[in-house]
Design a protein around this motif. Sequence first.
Motif, PDB file in Angstrom:
ATOM      1  N   ILE A 145       0.862  -1.180   0.000  1.00 30.81           N
ATOM      2  CA  ILE A 145       0.000   0.000   0.000  1.00 30.81           C
ATOM      3  C   ILE A 145       0.899   1.231   0.000  1.00 30.81           C
ATOM      4  N   TYR A 146       0.691   2.083  -0.996  1.00 31.42           N
ATOM      5  CA  TYR A 146       1.474   3.314  -1.131  1.00 31.42           C
ATOM      6  C   TYR A 146       0.660   4.476  -0.588  1.00 31.42           C
ATOM      7  N   TYR A 147       1.358   5.401   0.079  1.00 31.58           N
ATOM      8  CA  TYR A 147       0.708   6.547   0.703  1.00 31.58           C
ATOM      9  C   TYR A 147       1.249   7.840   0.119  1.00 31.58           C
ATOM     10  N   ASP A 148       0.389   8.834   0.039  1.00 33.63           N
ATOM     11  CA  ASP A 148       0.768  10.169  -0.406  1.00 33.63           C
ATOM     12  C   ASP A 148      -0.291  11.138   0.109  1.00 33.63           C
ATOM     13  N   THR A 149      -0.059  12.413  -0.067  1.00 36.29           N
ATOM     14  CA  THR A 149      -1.062  13.405   0.297  1.00 36.29           C
ATOM     15  C   THR A 149      -2.091  13.497  -0.826  1.00 36.29           C
ATOM     16  N   GLU A 150      -3.195  14.172  -0.552  1.00 32.65           N
ATOM     17  CA  GLU A 150      -4.223  14.352  -1.590  1.00 32.65           C
ATOM     18  C   GLU A 150      -3.691  15.105  -2.793  1.00 32.65           C
ATOM     19  N   THR A 151      -2.673  15.942  -2.584  1.00 33.51           N
ATOM     20  CA  THR A 151      -2.109  16.738  -3.679  1.00 33.51           C
ATOM     21  C   THR A 151      -0.811  16.133  -4.235  1.00 33.51           C
ATOM     22  N   CYS A 152      -0.523  14.883  -3.876  1.00 27.80           N
ATOM     23  CA  CYS A 152       0.646  14.138  -4.386  1.00 27.80           C
ATOM     24  C   CYS A 152       1.970  14.827  -4.070  1.00 27.80           C
ATOM     25  N   THR A 153       2.084  15.363  -2.884  1.00 27.46           N
ATOM     26  CA  THR A 153       3.301  16.070  -2.469  1.00 27.46           C
ATOM     27  C   THR A 153       4.526  15.160  -2.479  1.00 27.46           C
ATOM     28  N   LEU A 154       4.382  13.927  -1.999  1.00 26.66           N
ATOM     29  CA  LEU A 154       5.534  13.018  -1.976  1.00 26.66           C
ATOM     30  C   LEU A 154       6.002  12.726  -3.395  1.00 26.66           C
ATOM     31  N   ARG A 155       5.071  12.384  -4.267  1.00 20.67           N
ATOM     32  CA  ARG A 155       5.433  12.099  -5.659  1.00 20.67           C
ATOM     33  C   ARG A 155       6.157  13.286  -6.285  1.00 20.67           C
ATOM     34  N   ASP A 156       5.627  14.488  -6.061  1.00 23.36           N
ATOM     35  CA  ASP A 156       6.231  15.682  -6.646  1.00 23.36           C
ATOM     36  C   ASP A 156       7.635  15.943  -6.118  1.00 23.36           C
ATOM     37  N   ARG A 157       7.937  15.444  -4.926  1.00 28.11           N
ATOM     38  CA  ARG A 157       9.279  15.610  -4.333  1.00 28.11           C
ATOM     39  C   ARG A 157      10.170  14.400  -4.585  1.00 28.11           C
ATOM     40  N   GLY A 158       9.673  13.437  -5.374  1.00 32.74           N
ATOM     41  CA  GLY A 158      10.479  12.258  -5.696  1.00 32.74           C
ATOM     42  C   GLY A 158      10.606  11.271  -4.555  1.00 32.74           C
ATOM     43  N   VAL A 159       9.603  11.228  -3.682  1.00 30.04           N
ATOM     44  CA  VAL A 159       9.631  10.354  -2.509  1.00 30.04           C
ATOM     45  C   VAL A 159       8.435   9.406  -2.579  1.00 30.04           C
ATOM     46  N   SER A 160       8.638   8.175  -2.115  1.00 32.53           N
ATOM     47  CA  SER A 160       7.511   7.258  -1.986  1.00 32.53           C
ATOM     48  C   SER A 160       7.507   6.657  -0.584  1.00 32.53           C
ATOM     49  N   LEU A 161       6.308   6.363  -0.104  1.00 35.20           N
ATOM     50  CA  LEU A 161       6.102   5.758   1.219  1.00 35.20           C
ATOM     51  C   LEU A 161       5.200   4.551   1.024  1.00 35.20           C
ATOM     52  N   ARG A 162       5.702   3.384   1.441  1.00 35.97           N
ATOM     53  CA  ARG A 162       4.960   2.141   1.239  1.00 35.97           C
ATOM     54  C   ARG A 162       4.952   1.337   2.520  1.00 35.97           C
ATOM     55  N   VAL A 163       3.835   0.660   2.778  1.00 37.23           N
ATOM     56  CA  VAL A 163       3.773  -0.373   3.812  1.00 37.23           C
ATOM     57  C   VAL A 163       3.464  -1.678   3.091  1.00 37.23           C
ATOM     58  N   ARG A 164       4.315  -2.650   3.296  1.00 39.26           N
ATOM     59  CA  ARG A 164       4.152  -3.954   2.638  1.00 39.26           C
ATOM     60  C   ARG A 164       3.849  -5.000   3.699  1.00 39.26           C
ATOM     61  N   CYS A 165       2.824  -5.798   3.450  1.00 37.47           N
ATOM     62  CA  CYS A 165       2.445  -6.893   4.343  1.00 37.47           C
ATOM     63  C   CYS A 165       2.944  -8.195   3.731  1.00 37.47           C
ATOM     64  N   ILE A 166       3.760  -8.907   4.492  1.00 39.13           N
ATOM     65  CA  ILE A 166       4.265 -10.212   4.086  1.00 39.13           C
ATOM     66  C   ILE A 166       3.915 -11.157   5.227  1.00 39.13           C
ATOM     67  N   GLY A 167       2.810 -11.860   5.094  1.00 43.94           N
ATOM     68  CA  GLY A 167       2.328 -12.674   6.212  1.00 43.94           C
ATOM     69  C   GLY A 167       1.985 -11.756   7.376  1.00 43.94           C
ATOM     70  N   GLU A 168       2.566 -12.043   8.531  1.00 45.57           N
ATOM     71  CA  GLU A 168       2.325 -11.215   9.720  1.00 45.57           C
ATOM     72  C   GLU A 168       3.286 -10.026   9.810  1.00 45.57           C
ATOM     73  N   MET A 169       4.329 -10.016   8.988  1.00 40.12           N
ATOM     74  CA  MET A 169       5.327  -8.950   9.050  1.00 40.12           C
ATOM     75  C   MET A 169       4.861  -7.733   8.261  1.00 40.12           C
ATOM     76  N   ARG A 170       5.178  -6.543   8.783  1.00 41.55           N
ATOM     77  CA  ARG A 170       4.883  -5.276   8.121  1.00 41.55           C
ATOM     78  C   ARG A 170       6.190  -4.520   7.921  1.00 41.55           C
ATOM     79  N   LEU A 171       6.458  -4.131   6.672  1.00 35.44           N
ATOM     80  CA  LEU A 171       7.666  -3.379   6.343  1.00 35.44           C
ATOM     81  C   LEU A 171       7.266  -2.013   5.816  1.00 35.44           C
TER      82      LEU A 171
END
Length: 123
Positions: free
Chosen positions: A59-85
Amino acid sequence: MLASNKCHFLERPFGRSQMPEEIELKLGLSPKDLRRLQALPWLRPFAERPATQKLLVSIYYDTETCTLRDRGVSLRVRCIGEMRLQTIKALGSGASFAREEWEMQIAGDKPDFACIQGTALEP
């Protein structure tokens, strides 16, 4: 699960004290060239290993105005079984496709903003 107040940056191989720099390389091959590539002796052991499957939910996260994308940054939470990265990626300097990356195990399904110190998201 981890306690929500602790940030655990993942250990990296070869004694690297900082997060690795990701370099993305995409190749376009014809079917004929792909067969030639698969026949290379040094690559064959990798191709002969049995395939494994894992269910990954990213799951990728950003602001409603895509501020992270515009700054070349991405934020992701990945679920692998019970682990969260939680992974934060930022464009590197220069014209290459290199990116800085910070990855840490977190306790919940949503981003843990207590774990952004020393990353591209740090205020």
